[in-house]
Scaffold this motif. Structure first.
Motif, mmCIF file in Angstrom:
data_model
loop_
_atom_site.group_PDB
_atom_site.id
_atom_site.type_symbol
_atom_site.label_atom_id
_atom_site.label_comp_id
_atom_site.label_asym_id
_atom_site.label_seq_id
_atom_site.Cartn_x
_atom_site.Cartn_y
_atom_site.Cartn_z
ATOM 1 N N THR A 238 1.469 10.059 7.430
ATOM 2 C CA THR A 238 0.597 11.201 7.716
ATOM 3 C C THR A 238 -0.706 11.048 6.931
ATOM 4 O O THR A 238 -0.814 10.209 6.018
ATOM 5 C CB THR A 238 1.271 12.515 7.290
ATOM 6 N N ASP A 239 -1.709 11.871 7.253
ATOM 7 C CA ASP A 239 -2.971 11.847 6.508
ATOM 8 C C ASP A 239 -2.730 12.120 5.031
ATOM 9 O O ASP A 239 -3.353 11.503 4.149
ATOM 10 C CB ASP A 239 -3.945 12.884 7.074
ATOM 11 N N GLU A 240 -1.826 13.066 4.743
ATOM 12 C CA GLU A 240 -1.527 13.400 3.349
ATOM 13 C C GLU A 240 -0.875 12.201 2.629
ATOM 14 O O GLU A 240 -1.187 11.916 1.466
ATOM 15 C CB GLU A 240 -0.600 14.614 3.280
ATOM 16 N N PHE B 175 0.821 -1.205 0.000
ATOM 17 C CA PHE B 175 0.000 0.000 0.000
ATOM 18 C C PHE B 175 0.863 1.267 0.000
ATOM 19 O O PHE B 175 0.614 2.217 -0.744
ATOM 20 C CB PHE B 175 -0.923 -0.016 1.230
ATOM 21 N N ALA B 176 1.896 1.280 0.842
ATOM 22 C CA ALA B 176 2.686 2.503 1.051
ATOM 23 C C ALA B 176 3.920 2.588 0.153
ATOM 24 O O ALA B 176 4.606 3.610 0.177
ATOM 25 C CB ALA B 176 3.123 2.595 2.519
ATOM 26 N N ARG B 177 4.180 1.560 -0.655
ATOM 27 C CA ARG B 177 5.428 1.510 -1.432
ATOM 28 C C ARG B 177 5.693 2.779 -2.244
ATOM 29 O O ARG B 177 6.817 3.289 -2.238
ATOM 30 C CB ARG B 177 5.425 0.276 -2.340
ATOM 31 N N PRO B 178 4.721 3.360 -2.953
ATOM 32 C CA PRO B 178 5.030 4.561 -3.747
ATOM 33 C C PRO B 178 5.316 5.802 -2.907
ATOM 34 O O PRO B 178 5.895 6.766 -3.412
ATOM 35 C CB PRO B 178 3.756 4.768 -4.592
ATOM 36 N N ILE B 179 4.898 5.788 -1.633
ATOM 37 C CA ILE B 179 4.996 6.981 -0.790
ATOM 38 C C ILE B 179 6.134 6.863 0.216
ATOM 39 O O ILE B 179 6.939 7.785 0.392
ATOM 40 C CB ILE B 179 3.664 7.209 -0.036
ATOM 41 N N ALA C 13 -2.214 10.069 -0.595
ATOM 42 C CA ALA C 13 -1.376 9.863 -1.787
ATOM 43 C C ALA C 13 -1.221 8.374 -2.097
ATOM 44 O O ALA C 13 -1.222 7.962 -3.266
ATOM 45 C CB ALA C 13 -0.010 10.516 -1.581
ATOM 46 N N ALA C 14 -1.086 7.543 -1.056
ATOM 47 C CA ALA C 14 -0.957 6.094 -1.259
ATOM 48 C C ALA C 14 -2.241 5.517 -1.842
ATOM 49 O O ALA C 14 -2.208 4.636 -2.715
ATOM 50 C CB ALA C 14 -0.608 5.411 0.057
ATOM 51 N N LYS C 15 -3.403 6.008 -1.377
ATOM 52 C CA LYS C 15 -4.677 5.555 -1.936
ATOM 53 C C LYS C 15 -4.763 5.900 -3.423
ATOM 54 O O LYS C 15 -5.209 5.091 -4.246
ATOM 55 C CB LYS C 15 -5.837 6.200 -1.186
#
Length: 230
Positions: A214-216, A178-182, A220-222
């Motif tokens: 963070t929320d941001e 989920f978080a890989r790009p961010i 961005a991950a979504k």
């Protein structure tokens, strides 16, 4: 018709054969390198056409080397699973049972965080993947022994079972994907939380190694996940 020697007097036929073998080996190496890159970044849903395009060869060349995608997966991931089996054996040899367990699961999560296809291979059935299945059979008893040793040493909560680790490692892999790009390292925070939950009572908890998203960053991950699905 008389017998014709495969090697001419000047050796040209022999040189042509050697050149053909060298070309075939180079093509196979290019195909495997392309497949490793695509499986790592995009997972197992790629096609052999995708591999051919990435390798810069015709799709017929890919099919001459690998009868189907399952066979290609077997070749690509055998080495990855072999490395995990060796890590499990090193963990079992670690004189500190808890450090051995943590070291193995941290390295497994790190490998999966870097390679999307590896997590999919570990979660999938082994039908048609004989090479991978053989290495997994070697790895599983070592992992079970690592877990049992930590539990018997009083470092691991007494009701923890090997099946729990299979589930938990894929939970960590899910947040890594989920978080890989961010933030490709945020999975380390959640692995630490998982390990703390598995630690026996009255044992010290390690500090969390990285900050949460963070929320941001979550937003961005979504968005990145949605782009991947289109």
């Amino acid at each position: 018709m008389g017998y014709v020697s495969p090697v001419t007097v000047d050796g040209s036929k022999s040189r042509d054969s050697r050149k053909l073998r060298a070309d075939a080996l180079r093509n196979q190496q290019r195909i495997l390198a392309a497949a490793r890159e695509l499986f790592a970044s995009r997972g197992l849903d790629i096609t052999l056409d995708d591999v051919a395009e990435q390798a810069g060869v015709g799709v017929g060349t890919v099919y001459r080397r690998f009868a189907n995608k399952q066979e290609l997966i077997d070749w690509v991931f055998e080495q990855h699973i072999e490395g995990m089996a060796e890590q499990a054996e090193r963990a079992l040899a670690n004189p500190d049972p808890w450090a051995g367990l943590v070291g193995f699961f941290e390295s497994a999560c790190a490998n999966m965080a870097l390679n999307r296809g590896l997590g999919e291979v570990l979660k999938s059935l082994d039908d048609g993947r004989e090479r991978v299945a053989c290495v997994k059979e070697r790895m599983e008893p070592a992992i079970t022994a690592v877990i049992a040793r930590a539990r018997e040493a009083g470092e691991l909560r007494p009701d923890a079972e090997p099946g729990d680790f299979f589930a938990l490692i894929h939970m960590v892999d899910a947040i890594a994907d989920f978080a890989r790009p961010i933030d490709p390292n945020v999975w380390r925070r959640y692995l630490a939380l998982v390990l703390d939950g598995l630690r026996a009572d009255c044992k010290p908890r390690a500090p969390l190694p990285v900050a949460p998203l963070t929320d941001e960053q979550i937003h961005a991950a979504k968005e990145a996940c949605m782009r991947r699905r289109r």
